[in-house]
Design a protein around this motif. Sequence first.
Motif, short mmCIF file in Angstrom:
data_model
loop_
_atom_site.label_atom_id
_atom_site.label_comp_id
_atom_site.label_asym_id
_atom_site.label_seq_id
_atom_site.Cartn_x
_atom_site.Cartn_y
_atom_site.Cartn_z
N LYS A 88 0.81 -1.23 0.11
CA LYS A 88 -0.04 0.13 -0.01
C LYS A 88 0.86 0.99 0.00
O LYS A 88 0.57 2.31 -0.65
CB LYS A 88 -0.89 -0.01 1.20
N LEU A 89 2.14 1.47 0.82
CA LEU A 89 2.86 2.26 0.87
C LEU A 89 3.62 2.56 -0.50
O LEU A 89 4.05 3.56 -0.85
CB LEU A 89 3.85 2.39 1.99
N VAL A 90 4.07 1.47 -0.99
CA VAL A 90 4.59 1.51 -2.42
C VAL A 90 3.81 2.04 -3.48
O VAL A 90 4.32 3.03 -4.18
CB VAL A 90 5.20 -0.01 -2.89
N ARG A 91 2.69 1.62 -3.55
CA ARG A 91 1.52 2.48 -4.35
C ARG A 91 1.48 3.60 -4.29
O ARG A 91 1.57 4.69 -5.12
CB ARG A 91 0.15 1.65 -4.48
N TRP A 92 1.47 4.30 -3.13
CA TRP A 92 1.29 5.62 -2.62
C TRP A 92 2.65 6.26 -3.07
O TRP A 92 2.58 7.44 -3.62
CB TRP A 92 1.16 5.83 -1.03
N ALA A 93 3.73 5.66 -2.93
CA ALA A 93 4.87 6.32 -3.28
C ALA A 93 5.13 6.50 -4.80
O ALA A 93 5.71 7.20 -5.25
CB ALA A 93 6.57 5.47 -2.80
N LEU A 94 4.49 5.45 -5.51
CA LEU A 94 4.66 5.52 -7.16
C LEU A 94 3.72 6.56 -7.71
O LEU A 94 4.04 6.84 -8.84
CB LEU A 94 4.46 4.14 -7.61
N GLU A 95 3.00 7.28 -6.94
CA GLU A 95 2.28 8.33 -7.45
C GLU A 95 2.96 9.57 -7.48
O GLU A 95 2.62 10.59 -8.08
CB GLU A 95 1.05 8.76 -6.48
N ARG A 96 4.13 9.50 -6.91
CA ARG A 96 5.13 10.74 -6.62
C ARG A 96 5.63 10.89 -8.20
O ARG A 96 6.29 10.11 -8.42
CB ARG A 96 6.05 10.68 -5.47
N PRO A 97 5.88 12.12 -8.78
CA PRO A 97 6.42 12.41 -9.68
C PRO A 97 8.13 11.93 -9.97
O PRO A 97 8.38 11.56 -10.98
CB PRO A 97 6.59 13.76 -10.27
N GLU A 98 8.69 12.20 -8.85
CA GLU A 98 10.00 11.76 -8.89
C GLU A 98 10.35 10.28 -9.00
O GLU A 98 11.52 9.83 -9.22
CB GLU A 98 10.82 12.51 -7.63
N LEU A 99 9.47 9.53 -8.78
CA LEU A 99 9.91 7.96 -8.77
C LEU A 99 9.16 7.55 -10.12
O LEU A 99 8.09 7.75 -10.48
CB LEU A 99 8.99 7.45 -7.51
N PRO A 100 9.95 6.18 -10.45
CA PRO A 100 9.34 5.63 -11.67
C PRO A 100 8.00 4.95 -11.57
O PRO A 100 7.76 4.43 -10.18
CB PRO A 100 10.41 4.69 -12.10
N ASP A 101 7.07 4.92 -12.16
CA ASP A 101 5.65 4.47 -11.99
C ASP A 101 5.50 3.02 -12.75
O ASP A 101 4.55 2.75 -12.66
CB ASP A 101 4.74 5.42 -12.72
N ASP A 102 6.64 2.60 -13.28
CA ASP A 102 6.06 1.32 -14.05
C ASP A 102 6.92 0.13 -13.20
O ASP A 102 7.10 -0.95 -13.77
CB ASP A 102 6.89 1.39 -15.49
N LEU A 103 7.08 0.10 -11.94
CA LEU A 103 7.69 -0.83 -11.00
C LEU A 103 6.78 -1.69 -10.63
O LEU A 103 5.37 -1.37 -10.45
CB LEU A 103 8.50 0.01 -9.84
N ASP A 104 7.08 -2.92 -10.35
CA ASP A 104 6.15 -3.97 -9.87
C ASP A 104 6.00 -3.80 -8.24
O ASP A 104 7.03 -4.13 -7.55
CB ASP A 104 6.83 -5.23 -10.13
N VAL A 105 4.89 -3.48 -7.95
CA VAL A 105 4.51 -3.27 -6.59
C VAL A 105 4.80 -4.32 -5.71
O VAL A 105 5.14 -4.41 -4.72
CB VAL A 105 2.94 -2.55 -6.42
N GLU A 106 4.21 -5.41 -6.06
CA GLU A 106 4.18 -6.84 -5.40
C GLU A 106 5.94 -7.00 -5.28
O GLU A 106 6.01 -7.62 -4.10
CB GLU A 106 3.59 -7.94 -6.12
N LEU A 107 6.64 -7.17 -6.03
CA LEU A 107 7.96 -7.50 -5.76
C LEU A 107 8.72 -6.44 -5.12
O LEU A 107 9.64 -6.86 -4.48
CB LEU A 107 8.67 -7.64 -7.30
N ILE A 108 8.45 -5.23 -5.38
CA ILE A 108 9.09 -4.27 -4.35
C ILE A 108 8.50 -4.47 -2.97
O ILE A 108 9.49 -4.46 -2.18
CB ILE A 108 8.62 -2.89 -4.84
N ALA A 109 7.34 -4.74 -2.81
CA ALA A 109 6.82 -4.88 -1.24
C ALA A 109 7.64 -6.20 -0.78
O ALA A 109 7.87 -6.11 0.36
CB ALA A 109 5.48 -5.22 -1.38
N ARG A 110 7.59 -7.02 -1.47
CA ARG A 110 8.25 -8.45 -1.01
C ARG A 110 9.66 -8.19 -0.62
O ARG A 110 10.24 -8.79 0.38
CB ARG A 110 8.07 -9.44 -2.03
N ALA A 111 10.43 -7.37 -1.74
CA ALA A 111 12.03 -7.34 -1.50
C ALA A 111 11.93 -6.41 -0.26
O ALA A 111 12.87 -6.79 0.47
CB ALA A 111 12.46 -6.45 -2.73
N ILE A 112 11.40 -5.50 0.09
CA ILE A 112 11.38 -4.44 1.29
C ILE A 112 11.12 -5.48 2.52
O ILE A 112 12.06 -5.44 3.38
CB ILE A 112 10.28 -3.36 1.25
#
Length: 194
Positions: free
Chosen positions: A134-158
Amino acid sequence: MPPAQRREQLIDAALQVILEQGYSGVSIEAIAREAGVTRPVVYDHFPNLGRLLYALIEREERISLEQLEQVVPDEPGDLDPIELLAGGVKRFLEAVASRPATWRIILLPLEGTPEIVRDHIETNRASTEERIAKLVRWALERPELPDDLDVELIARAIRVLGEDAGRMLLTDPKGYSPERFEGFVRSVMALVLR
């Protein structure tokens, strides 16, 4: 000793026995010895070993989830994503350092860990990963972050990296401080944002 205080003492003793002898070494006798009381005192507060262990699991789960709620908030507010992630890693590791016994049974499970304990850990792990997503989705709405990242994989990696950092802290607290990991996360995020 007041009943509530004695109950906590017995739960603490059970946790200590588990950490020192593993689950196979847990018995009413071992817990009584660790607490410096007789077996009847233990039975005055818990009808059997199963109830005592259930109380232990319930308490440690409650404490760890309360700590995780501080690390992975439901609503990030106006926090900067980098600050949220780097600060979250540091807060998580400070939580691990503040209650190493609690986090040892979660992050460094012993051989013979009962299935009910493993199930609770896995359920809470999945819930935490959902909060991170949920936080990753929120962060990816920010213009300075790439918006094409895989939310599920990022959350799992974190989550996985956070847990591994917790293990490293538990096994070598001088070599792997919360501040060291916070600095590492900031450096990695700076590379991602370039």
